[in-house]
Design a protein around this motif. Sequence first.
Motif, PDB file in Angstrom:
ATOM      1  N   THR A 178       0.833  -1.196   0.000  1.00  0.00           N
ATOM      2  CA  THR A 178       0.000   0.000   0.000  1.00  0.00           C
ATOM      3  C   THR A 178       0.869   1.248   0.000  1.00  0.00           C
ATOM      4  OG1 THR A 178      -0.098   0.142   2.400  1.00  0.00           O
ATOM      5  CG2 THR A 178      -1.731  -1.252   1.326  1.00  0.00           C
ATOM      6  N   LYS A 179       0.196   2.412  -0.094  1.00  0.00           N
ATOM      7  CA  LYS A 179       0.928   3.676  -0.067  1.00  0.00           C
ATOM      8  C   LYS A 179       1.662   3.876   1.238  1.00  0.00           C
ATOM      9  CE  LYS A 179      -2.191   6.082  -3.246  1.00  0.00           C
ATOM     10  NZ  LYS A 179      -3.126   7.228  -3.407  1.00  0.00           N
ATOM     11  N   GLY A 180       1.189   3.228   2.280  1.00  0.00           N
ATOM     12  CA  GLY A 180       1.819   3.388   3.585  1.00  0.00           C
ATOM     13  C   GLY A 180       3.077   2.568   3.761  1.00  0.00           C
ATOM     14  N   GLU A 181       3.451   1.786   2.748  1.00  0.00           N
ATOM     15  CA  GLU A 181       4.596   0.903   2.894  1.00  0.00           C
ATOM     16  C   GLU A 181       5.925   1.631   2.713  1.00  0.00           C
ATOM     17  OE1 GLU A 181       4.610  -2.039   3.870  1.00  0.00           O
ATOM     18  OE2 GLU A 181       2.616  -2.846   3.592  1.00  0.00           O
ATOM     19  N   GLN A 182       5.908   2.869   2.331  1.00  0.00           N
ATOM     20  CA  GLN A 182       7.161   3.590   2.131  1.00  0.00           C
ATOM     21  C   GLN A 182       6.975   5.055   2.476  1.00  0.00           C
ATOM     22  OE1 GLN A 182       8.818   3.145  -1.729  1.00  0.00           O
ATOM     23  NE2 GLN A 182      10.587   4.410  -1.363  1.00  0.00           N
ATOM     24  N   ASP A 213      -9.814  -5.063   4.066  1.00  0.00           N
ATOM     25  CA  ASP A 213      -9.156  -6.156   4.772  1.00  0.00           C
ATOM     26  C   ASP A 213      -9.199  -7.472   4.001  1.00  0.00           C
ATOM     27  OD1 ASP A 213     -11.789  -6.833   5.067  1.00  0.00           O
ATOM     28  OD2 ASP A 213     -11.852  -6.626   7.252  1.00  0.00           O
ATOM     29  N   ARG A 214      -9.550  -7.407   2.719  1.00  0.00           N
ATOM     30  CA  ARG A 214      -9.422  -8.609   1.872  1.00  0.00           C
ATOM     31  C   ARG A 214      -7.960  -8.859   1.523  1.00  0.00           C
ATOM     32  NH1 ARG A 214     -13.005  -7.130  -3.113  1.00  0.00           N
ATOM     33  NH2 ARG A 214     -11.769  -5.232  -2.797  1.00  0.00           N
ATOM     34  N   TYR A 215      -7.151  -7.831   1.657  1.00  0.00           N
ATOM     35  CA  TYR A 215      -5.734  -7.930   1.355  1.00  0.00           C
ATOM     36  C   TYR A 215      -4.920  -7.951   2.640  1.00  0.00           C
ATOM     37  CZ  TYR A 215      -7.463  -6.581  -3.234  1.00  0.00           C
ATOM     38  OH  TYR A 215      -8.159  -6.526  -4.406  1.00  0.00           O
ATOM     39  N   TYR A 216      -3.744  -8.538   2.569  1.00  0.00           N
ATOM     40  CA  TYR A 216      -2.938  -8.718   3.766  1.00  0.00           C
ATOM     41  C   TYR A 216      -2.618  -7.400   4.454  1.00  0.00           C
ATOM     42  CZ  TYR A 216       1.071  -9.290   6.766  1.00  0.00           C
ATOM     43  OH  TYR A 216       1.906  -9.221   7.844  1.00  0.00           O
ATOM     44  N   ALA A 217      -2.130  -6.416   3.686  1.00  0.00           N
ATOM     45  CA  ALA A 217      -1.735  -5.139   4.300  1.00  0.00           C
ATOM     46  C   ALA A 217      -2.914  -4.478   4.993  1.00  0.00           C
ATOM     47  CB  ALA A 217      -1.137  -4.202   3.252  1.00  0.00           C
ATOM     48  N   GLY A 218      -4.089  -4.542   4.370  1.00  0.00           N
ATOM     49  CA  GLY A 218      -5.266  -3.946   4.970  1.00  0.00           C
ATOM     50  C   GLY A 218      -5.694  -4.658   6.241  1.00  0.00           C
ATOM     51  N   VAL A 235      -3.598  -3.689  13.606  1.00  0.00           N
ATOM     52  CA  VAL A 235      -2.740  -2.688  14.244  1.00  0.00           C
ATOM     53  C   VAL A 235      -3.584  -1.623  14.930  1.00  0.00           C
ATOM     54  CG1 VAL A 235      -1.181  -0.749  13.750  1.00  0.00           C
ATOM     55  CG2 VAL A 235      -0.684  -3.014  12.829  1.00  0.00           C
ATOM     56  N   ILE A 236      -4.598  -1.116  14.237  1.00  0.00           N
ATOM     57  CA  ILE A 236      -5.448  -0.062  14.804  1.00  0.00           C
ATOM     58  C   ILE A 236      -6.208  -0.566  16.019  1.00  0.00           C
ATOM     59  CG2 ILE A 236      -7.514   1.326  14.370  1.00  0.00           C
ATOM     60  CD1 ILE A 236      -6.499   1.818  11.549  1.00  0.00           C
ATOM     61  N   PHE A 237      -6.783  -1.754  15.915  1.00  0.00           N
ATOM     62  CA  PHE A 237      -7.504  -2.320  17.058  1.00  0.00           C
ATOM     63  C   PHE A 237      -6.575  -2.482  18.262  1.00  0.00           C
ATOM     64  CE2 PHE A 237     -11.074  -2.954  14.403  1.00  0.00           C
ATOM     65  CZ  PHE A 237     -12.142  -3.394  15.175  1.00  0.00           C
TER      66      PHE A 237
END
Length: 324
Positions: A12-16, A152-157, A163-165
């Motif tokens: 995702t965009k958050g990976e870097q 959340d169908r994808y691993y990163a999501g 993580v948020i929970f």
Amino acid sequence: MSSYFTRKKVKTKGEQYTTRKPVSPVDLTLTEMFERFMDIKKTEGLAKRTIDDHYLHFTYFCEFIQRDLKNEEITVEVFRDYIAYMLEERDLSPVTVNIRIRPLKAFLRYSHKAGFLNSPIHEDIKILKTPEDTLESLTPAEIKLILGQIDDRYYAGFRDKCVIFTLLDTMVRISELLAIKRENVDLKQGTIKLEAHETKTKRARTVPISSKTVNLLREYISETEGYNNELLFLSFNGDELAANTVRRALMTYARSAGISKRVSPHTWRHTGALLYILNGGDPFSLQKILGHADMSMVRKYIQMTNQDIKSQHNYFSPLKAVFK
């Protein structure tokens, strides 16, 4: 590793950690600029301690960005994020933050004067004037909006959802979260053990988790078993997850939800503490969960709005004990 997952792994965009890229005529990295800056400082007859301090504070900044920056990546936003990180996630005092920022401002001033930077970034980095913590909490409605942005169908999501929970439920610091080991998650007891050497206070503590977080972590732990890594939260490659990856992902979800507040890992810690009190929790158990040695730090986290106070008063008014 894809055979281990039911969800697709997509970066995702958050990976870097990325920043806006202005055009620059000089092809020097941040580290190369700093080396030239220090060559000059060493000729000015400064005390060894002053020279060492310049290196020390530059090292602190490098630990935050976790990589060397290209010339076009050196923007004021990076330094503002660093200030917010020191205040919100490291719980450093404004005095300490100013001590760390001043040498960087001097370095940036030199780099602009020498022609290495086109923009006078140092002019837009302000020394802190107030000791007050102005971090805003998230409302329950905003939390739901942010969670609604996660696929959340994808691993990163799915990982980010976990993580948020965990951040909200345990109110741990981001450094503590990323150091959690799989073996320290007790799903039967509903607790997570934080090891002493991984906490800010260097004291071990055990934090509780609710049934919702337990169920999510049970599924996440099962899906990541094939990674063969002792850490709980991992990148899509099965490597240690970087703090900047989490920060950027949280900000991306918040912006997608139309939330203008700063949403950092510390925002979830701050929000969790406030909601804990508003839901009827007592400050003494909260102090133990947060890992603070005294109540003065706990008070920083419980900054209620006027509406919060009004709601609490309506529920706990002394008159309710008189006119039941």
